[in-house]
Enzyme design. Sequence first.
Site, short mmCIF file in Angstrom:
data_model
loop_
_atom_site.label_atom_id
_atom_site.label_comp_id
_atom_site.label_asym_id
_atom_site.label_seq_id
_atom_site.Cartn_x
_atom_site.Cartn_y
_atom_site.Cartn_z
CE LYS A 170 -2.35 2.11 3.99
NZ LYS A 170 -3.37 1.88 5.03
CG ASP A 197 -4.33 5.26 3.25
OD1 ASP A 197 -5.33 6.01 3.12
OD2 ASP A 197 -3.91 4.88 4.36
CD GLU A 222 -6.74 2.69 3.83
OE1 GLU A 222 -5.75 2.18 3.26
OE2 GLU A 222 -6.90 2.68 5.06
CG ASP A 247 -8.63 4.13 7.83
OD1 ASP A 247 -9.15 3.86 8.92
OD2 ASP A 247 -7.42 4.45 7.74
CE LYS A 271 -6.06 2.27 10.26
NZ LYS A 271 -5.81 3.69 9.95
N GLY A 299 -3.77 -0.80 10.31
CA GLY A 299 -2.77 -0.68 11.36
C GLY A 299 -2.62 0.76 11.78
O1 NPG Z 1 1.11 -0.82 9.36
O2 NPG Z 1 0.56 -0.08 11.30
C1 NPG Z 1 0.75 0.09 10.10
C2 NPG Z 1 0.52 1.43 9.52
C3 NPG Z 1 -0.56 1.45 8.53
O3 NPG Z 1 -0.57 3.34 7.12
C4 NPG Z 1 -0.89 2.87 8.16
N1 NPG Z 1 -1.58 3.53 9.08
O4 NPG Z 1 -3.67 5.97 7.74
O5 NPG Z 1 -3.92 3.89 8.07
C5 NPG Z 1 -3.27 4.93 8.21
C6 NPG Z 1 -1.94 4.90 8.91
C7 NPG Z 1 -1.87 5.59 10.24
C8 NPG Z 1 -0.86 5.30 11.11
C9 NPG Z 1 -2.78 6.50 10.64
C10 NPG Z 1 -0.76 5.90 12.35
C11 NPG Z 1 -2.68 7.13 11.87
C12 NPG Z 1 -1.66 6.81 12.72
#
Ligand code: NPG
Length: 377
Positions: A170, A197, A222, A247, A271, A299
């Site tokens: 991604k 994303d 996304e 999301d 999430k 995540g």
């Molecule tokens: O692999 O944990 C992971 C990160 C995945 O890109 C990721 N998370 O927008 O989804 C998101 C982003 C994010 C991370 C958003 C931390 C907010 C805080």
Amino acid sequence: MPIARPAAPVTLEGFELRVLQIPLVSPFTTSFGTETVREVIIARALTADGDGWGEIVTGASPLYSSEYTQGAWDVAMRWLMPALLDRHTLAPEAVAEVLTPFVGHRMAKAGLELAVLDAALRAQGRPLGEYLGAVHDRVPSGVSVGIQRDPAAMVDAVRGYLDEGYVRIKIKIKPGRDIADTAAVRHAFGGIPLQVDANSAYTLADIDTLAELDRFDLLLIEQPLQEDDLVDHATLARRLKTPVCLDESIVSEKAAVDALALGAASIINIKAGRIGGYLEAVRIHDLCEGEGIPVWCGGMVETGIGRAANAALAALPGFTLPGDVSGSNRFYVRDIVTEPAVLEDGHVRVPTGPGIGVEIDPVALDDFTVLLETVRR
Ligand code: NPG
């Protein structure tokens, strides 16, 4: 399936809350900013039958959502933990209901619920995966790649992750850093499973640019628009060939029902933090499974605590797309659990021990702690 066998109630004696600051292996850039340190809150439920651990996935600033460290800390200390401690004996399934009067603050609620749930399951010797309804012992691992200096650097970063074995890529996009980056990755690596994303960086005025992404045969795009733009997402989804995945917009099961009814999404990123907990996550999973809507586990740059719980969730049968459940070393040199998640043959194992199934490394936990408070009833 709803939770088949509830957990036994726990006798809640207190909570410990910590703010941690953990350095990232490399800067992580999204459309809303660059992070070099992950600031996160770790919650520990203190019960008569032992402790349980949860993670409040807020970050240092309210850029991804309205939640952030100080807000979550304050609401947890002032309102959420006192309401839970008032109950004394508490079933994990009752946590959300006790916290319902307090509007929003879903990440804080999710972290506290996980801490109580972990304590209850550890006391019973039951793994979280079994409790949630997991059907796999490992889950395919996707990786989220932050925006790089230029498209060539993005290709280099993606190559590194593919070499490690990640089964789905991604890439983060934002206006001006979308078509060229996506084209470069698609061109360099052929038919790899690829998605993008946007983290809410676009508006409907960008519809022509977003439609250009249709050329790249993406798994999904996304969250192109704002959190509350459900109708606009439906308009966009009608125009695009690329499936729209939500999301940020999916803050609850109700939001998922509404988004699907409107045609705002055909895929959902689940999430637990964003929606108030792992039990609400199972409800959205069940809803989508019933409607034939694919889901995947998002995540939030979790420590080993949230990462273990995400692996358990991602092992439910409706999670038919690889999630952002990557190896701990994707983000951290040093984690706060003794056995951080590792990538094996493109997969991450679902822990089988009681509760979240991982043990805390007390030295690492202390080393990263910048604020600590304990509240007892
Ligand atoms: O692999 O944990 C992971 C990160 C995945 O890109 C990721 N998370 O927008 O989804 C998101 C982003 C994010 C991370 C958003 C931390 C907010 C805080």
